[in-house]
Motif scaffolding. Structure first.
Motif, PDB file in Angstrom:
ATOM      1  N   LEU A   5      43.607  39.871  34.462  1.00 37.99           N
ATOM      2  CA  LEU A   5      43.934  39.964  35.904  1.00 37.99           C
ATOM      3  C   LEU A   5      43.281  40.559  36.151  1.00 37.99           C
ATOM      4  O   LEU A   5      43.507  41.665  36.627  1.00 37.99           O
ATOM      5  CB  LEU A   5      44.505  38.864  36.316  1.00 37.99           C
ATOM      6  CG  LEU A   5      44.836  38.224  37.994  1.00 37.99           C
ATOM      7  CD1 LEU A   5      46.050  37.577  38.253  1.00 37.99           C
ATOM      8  CD2 LEU A   5      45.254  39.992  38.447  1.00 37.99           C
ATOM      9  N   GLN A  19      30.952  37.623  42.176  1.00 37.21           N
ATOM     10  CA  GLN A  19      31.143  36.631  42.306  1.00 37.21           C
ATOM     11  C   GLN A  19      29.322  35.411  41.723  1.00 37.21           C
ATOM     12  O   GLN A  19      29.819  34.707  41.640  1.00 37.21           O
ATOM     13  CB  GLN A  19      30.670  36.566  44.715  1.00 37.21           C
ATOM     14  CG  GLN A  19      32.203  36.651  44.924  1.00 37.21           C
ATOM     15  CD  GLN A  19      31.834  36.688  46.167  1.00 37.21           C
ATOM     16  OE1 GLN A  19      31.019  36.924  47.228  1.00 37.21           O
ATOM     17  NE2 GLN A  19      32.911  35.742  46.420  1.00 37.21           N
ATOM     18  N   THR A  74      33.362  34.948  33.184  1.00 39.44           N
ATOM     19  CA  THR A  74      34.644  35.151  34.292  1.00 39.44           C
ATOM     20  C   THR A  74      34.967  33.472  34.439  1.00 39.44           C
ATOM     21  O   THR A  74      34.314  32.532  33.715  1.00 39.44           O
ATOM     22  CB  THR A  74      33.886  35.494  36.151  1.00 39.44           C
ATOM     23  OG1 THR A  74      33.298  36.144  35.583  1.00 39.44           O
ATOM     24  CG2 THR A  74      34.344  34.528  36.980  1.00 39.44           C
ATOM     25  N   GLU A  75      36.529  33.152  34.579  1.00 41.52           N
ATOM     26  CA  GLU A  75      37.400  32.321  34.057  1.00 41.52           C
ATOM     27  C   GLU A  75      37.340  31.515  35.883  1.00 41.52           C
ATOM     28  O   GLU A  75      37.067  30.531  35.960  1.00 41.52           O
ATOM     29  CB  GLU A  75      38.484  32.561  33.669  1.00 41.52           C
ATOM     30  CG  GLU A  75      38.640  32.318  31.993  1.00 41.52           C
ATOM     31  CD  GLU A  75      37.742  30.723  31.044  1.00 41.52           C
ATOM     32  OE1 GLU A  75      38.060  29.765  31.428  1.00 41.52           O
ATOM     33  OE2 GLU A  75      36.564  31.697  30.243  1.00 41.52           O
ATOM     34  N   GLU A  76      37.618  31.946  36.538  1.00 44.59           N
ATOM     35  CA  GLU A  76      37.869  31.893  37.996  1.00 44.59           C
ATOM     36  C   GLU A  76      38.514  33.783  39.193  1.00 44.59           C
ATOM     37  O   GLU A  76      38.218  34.195  38.803  1.00 44.59           O
ATOM     38  CB  GLU A  76      39.652  31.496  37.908  1.00 44.59           C
ATOM     39  CG  GLU A  76      39.808  29.896  37.343  1.00 44.59           C
ATOM     40  CD  GLU A  76      41.558  29.734  37.963  1.00 44.59           C
ATOM     41  OE1 GLU A  76      41.474  29.854  38.921  1.00 44.59           O
ATOM     42  OE2 GLU A  76      41.804  28.821  36.376  1.00 44.59           O
ATOM     43  N   PHE A  77      37.715  32.599  40.044  1.00 41.08           N
ATOM     44  CA  PHE A  77      38.055  33.607  40.652  1.00 41.08           C
ATOM     45  C   PHE A  77      38.151  32.528  42.418  1.00 41.08           C
ATOM     46  O   PHE A  77      38.103  31.813  42.885  1.00 41.08           O
ATOM     47  CB  PHE A  77      35.869  33.633  41.821  1.00 41.08           C
ATOM     48  CG  PHE A  77      35.631  34.716  41.978  1.00 41.08           C
ATOM     49  CD1 PHE A  77      34.952  35.285  43.735  1.00 41.08           C
ATOM     50  CD2 PHE A  77      35.238  35.981  41.585  1.00 41.08           C
ATOM     51  CE1 PHE A  77      35.160  36.301  44.292  1.00 41.08           C
ATOM     52  CE2 PHE A  77      34.451  37.096  42.346  1.00 41.08           C
ATOM     53  CZ  PHE A  77      34.967  37.125  43.484  1.00 41.08           C
ATOM     54  N   LEU A  78      39.118  33.756  43.133  1.00 37.61           N
ATOM     55  CA  LEU A  78      40.261  32.650  43.797  1.00 37.61           C
ATOM     56  C   LEU A  78      40.564  34.166  45.260  1.00 37.61           C
ATOM     57  O   LEU A  78      40.860  35.458  44.544  1.00 37.61           O
ATOM     58  CB  LEU A  78      41.722  32.963  43.252  1.00 37.61           C
ATOM     59  CG  LEU A  78      41.793  31.889  41.466  1.00 37.61           C
ATOM     60  CD1 LEU A  78      42.824  31.986  41.035  1.00 37.61           C
ATOM     61  CD2 LEU A  78      41.542  30.615  41.839  1.00 37.61           C
ATOM     62  N   GLU A  79      41.494  32.756  46.004  1.00 28.96           N
ATOM     63  CA  GLU A  79      40.969  34.268  47.470  1.00 28.96           C
ATOM     64  C   GLU A  79      42.777  34.775  46.528  1.00 28.96           C
ATOM     65  O   GLU A  79      43.853  33.401  46.678  1.00 28.96           O
ATOM     66  CB  GLU A  79      40.669  33.219  48.752  1.00 28.96           C
ATOM     67  CG  GLU A  79      40.230  32.587  49.263  1.00 28.96           C
ATOM     68  CD  GLU A  79      39.622  33.465  49.924  1.00 28.96           C
ATOM     69  OE1 GLU A  79      40.159  33.842  50.745  1.00 28.96           O
ATOM     70  OE2 GLU A  79      38.393  33.510  50.356  1.00 28.96           O
ATOM     71  N   TRP A  84      39.600  39.759  46.058  1.00 32.03           N
ATOM     72  CA  TRP A  84      39.570  38.573  45.244  1.00 32.03           C
ATOM     73  C   TRP A  84      40.448  38.868  44.025  1.00 32.03           C
ATOM     74  O   TRP A  84      40.335  40.048  43.691  1.00 32.03           O
ATOM     75  CB  TRP A  84      37.824  38.323  44.801  1.00 32.03           C
ATOM     76  CG  TRP A  84      37.040  38.029  45.582  1.00 32.03           C
ATOM     77  CD1 TRP A  84      36.200  39.312  46.625  1.00 32.03           C
ATOM     78  CD2 TRP A  84      37.031  36.978  47.064  1.00 32.03           C
ATOM     79  NE1 TRP A  84      36.157  38.386  47.354  1.00 32.03           N
ATOM     80  CE2 TRP A  84      36.179  37.335  48.111  1.00 32.03           C
ATOM     81  CE3 TRP A  84      37.857  35.791  46.540  1.00 32.03           C
ATOM     82  CZ2 TRP A  84      35.890  36.609  48.638  1.00 32.03           C
ATOM     83  CZ3 TRP A  84      37.168  34.792  47.782  1.00 32.03           C
ATOM     84  CH2 TRP A  84      36.400  34.856  48.381  1.00 32.03           C
ATOM     85  N   VAL A  86      40.238  37.538  40.330  1.00 35.07           N
ATOM     86  CA  VAL A  86      39.156  37.295  39.433  1.00 35.07           C
ATOM     87  C   VAL A  86      39.716  37.105  38.092  1.00 35.07           C
ATOM     88  O   VAL A  86      40.349  38.123  37.711  1.00 35.07           O
ATOM     89  CB  VAL A  86      37.830  38.550  39.649  1.00 35.07           C
ATOM     90  CG1 VAL A  86      36.538  38.108  38.351  1.00 35.07           C
ATOM     91  CG2 VAL A  86      37.796  38.857  40.434  1.00 35.07           C
ATOM     92  N   ILE A  87      39.763  35.978  37.368  1.00 29.70           N
ATOM     93  CA  ILE A  87      40.475  35.858  35.682  1.00 29.70           C
ATOM     94  C   ILE A  87      38.954  35.778  34.914  1.00 29.70           C
ATOM     95  O   ILE A  87      38.277  34.850  34.884  1.00 29.70           O
ATOM     96  CB  ILE A  87      40.884  34.321  35.986  1.00 29.70           C
ATOM     97  CG1 ILE A  87      42.086  34.738  37.111  1.00 29.70           C
ATOM     98  CG2 ILE A  87      41.413  34.002  34.351  1.00 29.70           C
ATOM     99  CD1 ILE A  87      43.363  33.292  36.915  1.00 29.70           C
ATOM    100  N   ARG A  89      37.816  35.817  30.597  1.00 30.31           N
ATOM    101  CA  ARG A  89      38.513  35.977  29.750  1.00 30.31           C
ATOM    102  C   ARG A  89      37.992  36.806  28.630  1.00 30.31           C
ATOM    103  O   ARG A  89      36.414  37.228  28.387  1.00 30.31           O
ATOM    104  CB  ARG A  89      37.604  34.037  29.177  1.00 30.31           C
ATOM    105  CG  ARG A  89      38.167  33.954  27.096  1.00 30.31           C
ATOM    106  CD  ARG A  89      36.893  32.617  27.169  1.00 30.31           C
ATOM    107  NE  ARG A  89      37.819  31.800  27.936  1.00 30.31           N
ATOM    108  CZ  ARG A  89      38.191  30.916  27.524  1.00 30.31           C
ATOM    109  NH1 ARG A  89      39.120  30.977  26.074  1.00 30.31           N
ATOM    110  NH2 ARG A  89      39.033  29.473  27.977  1.00 30.31           N
TER     111      ARG A  89
END
Length: 119
Positions: A5, A19, A74-79, A84, A86-87, A89
């Protein structure tokens, strides 16, 4: 799978790149690379950026001279407020044969690891 993360300030140079890309690398800098840390963290005050070079690598570019790196998809991009989240793998790890001392940033300033005092 191993995941990492990363929190990236929304106005950092790398935020837009993260992004749009499908992967990234986390580069671990040496004490001698404080200028690069400041530049990539948007704290660079000089008109010209510091010299640096990237090497192609799985997941994202690897910074030449880094003392370690983690390649990620990149697995997830969250607020996350002003960041940001960023998760990624983990795809690959890099460590040079003889790494230098790491660059540390703690409580608003750069620090050094205390020398080993022995047993």
């Amino acid at each position: 799978p191993p995941l990492v993360l990363v929190g990236v300030q929304k106005d950092a140079h790398m935020a837009g790149f993260l992004q749009q890309s499908g992967g990234f690398s986390i580069n671990i800098l040496s004490e001698a690379q404080e200028d690069l840390s400041s530049f990539f963290a948007s704290m660079w005050a000089r008109p010209d950026p510091p010299a640096f070079e990237f090497r192609p690598w799985e997941g994202g570019p690897r910074l030449e001279g880094a003392i370690g790196a983690v390649a990620c998809q990149t697995e997830e991009f969250l607020e996350g407020g002003d960041h940001w989240i960023v998760i990624g793998r983990v795809l690959d790890l890099y460590r040079p044969p003889d790494p230098a001392a790491p660059l540390l940033y703690y409580q608003g300033r750069y620090r050094r690891i205390a020398p080993d005092s022995g047993p």
